[in-house]
Design an enzyme around this catalytic site. Structure first.
Site, short mmCIF file in Angstrom:
data_model
loop_
_atom_site.label_atom_id
_atom_site.label_comp_id
_atom_site.label_asym_id
_atom_site.label_seq_id
_atom_site.Cartn_x
_atom_site.Cartn_y
_atom_site.Cartn_z
N GLU A 57 0.84 -1.19 0.00
CA GLU A 57 0.00 0.00 0.00
C GLU A 57 0.87 1.24 0.00
O GLU A 57 2.01 1.21 0.49
CB GLU A 57 -0.89 -0.05 1.25
N ASP A 58 0.35 2.34 -0.54
CA ASP A 58 1.11 3.59 -0.51
C ASP A 58 0.98 4.29 0.85
O ASP A 58 1.95 4.67 1.45
CB ASP A 58 0.73 4.51 -1.66
N ASP A 61 -4.25 5.91 5.89
CA ASP A 61 -4.71 7.19 6.43
C ASP A 61 -5.55 6.91 7.68
O ASP A 61 -5.00 6.68 8.75
CB ASP A 61 -5.52 7.91 5.35
N PHE A 110 -2.68 16.16 3.75
CA PHE A 110 -2.88 15.38 2.53
C PHE A 110 -1.60 15.45 1.72
O PHE A 110 -1.17 16.52 1.30
CB PHE A 110 -4.07 15.93 1.72
N ARG A 123 0.79 12.03 -9.05
CA ARG A 123 1.28 10.68 -8.77
C ARG A 123 2.72 10.48 -9.25
O ARG A 123 3.50 9.75 -8.65
CB ARG A 123 0.35 9.67 -9.46
#
Length: 141
Positions: A57-58, A61, A110, A123
């Site tokens: 996963e990046d 959150d 964010f 990205r």
């Protein structure tokens, strides 16, 4: 991936593995929609039965998306599931989920770049940064 392809058992046999990509989406702009969308078909998900899965996963959150994904995958009876994430966000909105492995903890902003996007923008950046409020307005959907 090259290192994995070269991996061998102690008796020098190759270790069989495969990798697949799935898109899991739950955000629009900088807010969770509460709706977790998974890009794989039912047949693809059924193929996970009895397999050992490593989810890369990046960012984790709030943890809600990952918990929903893990609950969905559990239906298909994989042998095991481990999660590794590049980033874990320190946010008071966290549900307490922590991946099995992670690289860095980041503050409650964010972030974009290095694979992380804001409505499909940023990205491709080769670094991670915080998107400003001006940027959020400019690239909102």
């Amino acid at each position: 991936m090259n290192a994995l392809r070269k991996a061998q058992t102690p008796d020098r046999k190759s270790i069989p593995f495969s990798y697949e990509f799935m898109k899991v989406k739950s955000y629009e702009n900088d807010k969770s929609t509460g709706n977790v969308q998974i890009s794989l078909s039912e047949d693809e998900l059924k193929s996970y039965k009895g397999k050992h899965l490593l989810i890369v996963e990046d960012i984790v959150d709030t943890g809600r998306t990952m918990v929903a994904l893990l609950e969905r995958l559990k239906q298909y009876e994989p042998a095991s599931v481990k999660v590794v994430s590049m980033l874990v966000k320190r946010t008071p909105e966290s549900n307490g989920y922590v991946p099995d492995y992670f690289g860095f903890s980041v503050p409650d902003y964010f972030v974009v770049g290095y694979g992380l996007d804001y409505n499909e923008y940023f990205r491709e950046m080769e670094h991670i940064c915080i998107i400003s409020d001006v940027g959020k307005v400019k690239y909102a959907v």
